[in-house]
Scaffold this active site. Structure first.
Site, short mmCIF file in Angstrom:
data_model
loop_
_atom_site.label_atom_id
_atom_site.label_comp_id
_atom_site.label_asym_id
_atom_site.label_seq_id
_atom_site.Cartn_x
_atom_site.Cartn_y
_atom_site.Cartn_z
N ARG A 150 34.33 -4.11 21.53
CA ARG A 150 35.13 -4.95 20.56
C ARG A 150 36.29 -3.55 19.70
O ARG A 150 37.38 -4.37 20.14
CB ARG A 150 34.02 -5.62 19.16
CG ARG A 150 33.74 -6.73 19.29
CD ARG A 150 32.00 -6.82 19.21
NE ARG A 150 31.36 -5.86 20.02
CZ ARG A 150 30.31 -7.10 20.65
NH1 ARG A 150 30.75 -7.72 20.77
NH2 ARG A 150 29.90 -6.14 21.72
N THR A 151 35.15 -1.96 19.99
CA THR A 151 37.05 -2.11 19.57
C THR A 151 37.64 -1.21 20.47
O THR A 151 39.16 -1.65 19.69
CB THR A 151 35.77 0.12 19.22
OG1 THR A 151 34.26 -0.61 18.20
CG2 THR A 151 36.97 0.71 18.23
N LYS A 174 36.69 15.10 37.21
CA LYS A 174 37.03 15.85 37.91
C LYS A 174 36.46 17.68 37.20
O LYS A 174 37.56 18.48 37.37
CB LYS A 174 37.97 16.72 38.50
CG LYS A 174 39.16 15.14 39.84
CD LYS A 174 40.31 15.46 39.80
CE LYS A 174 40.15 13.96 40.62
NZ LYS A 174 41.99 14.35 40.93
N ARG A 200 37.56 7.33 21.91
CA ARG A 200 36.27 7.41 21.72
C ARG A 200 35.94 8.23 22.21
O ARG A 200 36.47 8.77 23.36
CB ARG A 200 35.52 6.12 21.80
CG ARG A 200 34.33 5.83 21.66
CD ARG A 200 33.74 4.55 21.42
NE ARG A 200 33.61 3.71 20.97
CZ ARG A 200 32.83 2.12 20.46
NH1 ARG A 200 32.19 2.31 21.53
NH2 ARG A 200 32.79 2.26 18.79
N HIS A 230 32.32 6.00 12.57
CA HIS A 230 33.19 5.07 13.21
C HIS A 230 34.06 4.22 11.80
O HIS A 230 33.11 3.42 11.48
CB HIS A 230 32.03 3.96 13.99
CG HIS A 230 32.69 3.09 14.12
ND1 HIS A 230 34.01 2.80 14.55
CD2 HIS A 230 32.17 2.16 15.68
CE1 HIS A 230 34.50 1.94 15.75
NE2 HIS A 230 33.68 1.10 16.57
#
Ligand code: NCD
Length: 501
Positions: free
Chosen positions: A62-63, A91, A113, A141
């Protein structure tokens, strides 16, 4: 119109009640216009073709989708990645290199995020364009809190006076941390926390809410949802965050233990008005909200997720219009207050600390150290040698005290700051030819850099992340000491001090 002054959206702590309300108001208006692409006359020409970097170092549905959809609705382009699989993060690429690269591709806004707490703040400090925190570890959040409050406004007409139960993983669930912070800006809020003991809301978050501006706000604990179901307007359910438990069998056993007993079913809700919210996803193996709730009028979580689109459209538009019209609030990095000394008048240079002066012709005498902390000061300053030490002696002002003397030495600025961190009330005397020529208390700057280590193991600044983020802390109070990590926002006092090597 209310002017939105933020450069970035990193934490709810930076967003005023006025900003929250005006973002929600605009998002509700946008929702009325429908989910289709914005009508051409609503599109801001300055957003056309601008690039959103959508960097998701952790899973999301969703976000991520709502930010990207919102950007496209506004006529923007989107680039980035969804999860680190297939990227050079695998890496060993440093976080900030990945971020900078997207800026080189001309991204004009970042949505980030990351599993490490404080990563979005670090990016915001380095970048000259806005950053939205789309969830950092267990910390925060903020855009989720805005869409949560939008849903409550939509359903209940206002936020003041809301009675809400927060249920589930309140320790690891970042959405509940931001929601609690956001609710603290409103009045007459009653919050009830329901969580297994090992997953309860961090005590600093509870204290912060309890000491919030509105004294009518109350926060309580309850053993089960049944106890409070009739008394609340909203039940905010969260998923037990399996990914925050240790890997392997021990983590699994711990997880299984706490997933029991947090299931909301149609029969529990029979005849009850409370709206059920959930940031989603729910977990199909646990079903913290049963499928049979979906058809009830109490099931607000579907609309809640939809509201994310409108909140994010408003945020993208405001952040981009703000910076392009030169409205850039929030200083990028605050220059620490550089005043170091708070001078104390010297009455008689020879009498000050006279018991020690005969052994200290020139150097520094530190007086009024809290009894028992003299050895801590020595340890932290690494100055065991060449010192004069009086332990636990009588003090007219403080009862008992320790005193330290350093012949032929003036402490550096950093040493003085370390001293003030360990024993904020100490007085420092500079001695020349057996006379005190300067006496004062050390004033910590509003920001300290280096010196100490954040006590939060999930913070981006920890050495074992190899990100080499410069450590930085806001000094919220010197006496008693209260520091807050600039990145992950963890507050701590003297007992949480760990010194940088
Ligand atoms: C939440 C998250 O990622 O913090 N989901 C979301 O953003 N809507 C909650 C969760 O994952 O349980």
């Amino acid at each position: 119109m209310h002017v939105f002054m933020l450069k970035d959206v990193i934490t709810v702590r930076d967003i005023s009640r006025e900003d929250i309300e005006s973002v929600i108001r605009e998002a509700l208006e946008r929702k009325k216009a429908g989910p289709q692409r914005l009508k051409p006359e609503l599109l801001k020409p300055e957003l056309q073709g601008k690039l959103l970097a959508s960097l998701f170092f952790e899973e999301s549905t969703r976000t991520r989708q709502s930010h990207e959809r919102a950007a496209r609705n506004l006529g923007m382009d989107v680039c980035g990645f969804a999860g680190i699989e297939g990227t050079s993060v695998k890496k060993g690429e440093p976080f900030i290199d990945t971020v900078r690269m997207f800026r080189n591709y001309a991204a004009s806004l970042f949505v980030i995020r990351h599993p490490k707490e404080g990563a979005p703040r670090y990016a915001a400090d380095v970048l000259d364009v806005p950053v939205i925190n789309a969830g950092d570890g267990c910390n925060s959040h903020p855009t989720q809190a805005l869409l949560d409050l939008m849903t409550m406004t939509e359903k209940l007409g206002k936020i003041d006076g809301i009675k809400i139960a927060l249920v589930g993983d309140l320790k690891n669930g970042r959405t509940t941390h931001s929601l609690l912070q956001a609710l603290a800006s409103f009045k007459n809020i009653s919050v009830c926390l329901i969580a297994p003991e090992s997953l309860c809301m961090p005590s600093h978050a509870v204290e912060e809410f309890a000491s919030s501006a509105s004294s009518e706000n109350i926060i309580t604990l309850a053993g089960s949802l049944q106890e409070v179901l009739d008394k609340v307007d909203v039940v905010y359910v969260t998923r037990i965050q399996r990914e925050r438990f240790p890997e392997g069998i021990e983590g699994e056993i711990e997880y299984q233990k706490v997933t029991k007993g947090y299931n909301i079913t149609r029969s529990i809700l029979e005849g009850r008005k409370a709206g059920i919210m959930h940031p989603l996803p729910r977990n199909k193996h646990v079903l913290e909200i049963h499928f049979d709730v979906d058809q009830l009028p109490n099931a607000w979580y579907i609309q809640q997720a939809e509201n994310g689109l409108y909140i994010r459209e408003v945020l993208l538009r405001r952040l981009l219009s703000g910076s392009s019209s030169g409205i850039v609030g929030q200083a990028k990095t605050e220059n620490g207050n550089l005043r170091l000394w708070q001078d104390i008048p010297i009455k008689d240079g020879q009498k000050q600390g006279e018991h020690f002066l005969y052994r200290l012709d020139n150097g520094t005498l530190i007086d009024h150290i809290e009894a028992g902390y003299g050895h801590v000061v020595l340890h932290v300053l690494g100055l065991q040698e060449q010192m004069i030490y009086a332990r636990d002696i009588r003090s007219s002002r403080f009862g008992r005290k320790d005193v330290l003397g350093f012949p032929e030495k003036e402490l550096t600025e950093n040493e003085l700051r370390l001293l003030a961190l360990v024993t904020p009330r100490a007085t420092v005397n500079i001695i020349r030819d057996r006379r005190v020529i300067r006496k004062g208390k050390i004033v910590l700057p509003s920001i300290i850099e280096g010196l100490v280590v954040c006590p939060n193991a999930r913070c981006i600044t920890q050495d074992d992340n190899y990100e080499r983020v410069p450590r930085k802390f806001a000094v919220e109070s010197q006496e008693p000491l209260k520091l807050r990590c600039h990145y992950c926002e963890t507050p701590f006092g003297r007992e949480g001090l760990k010194f940088a090597s």
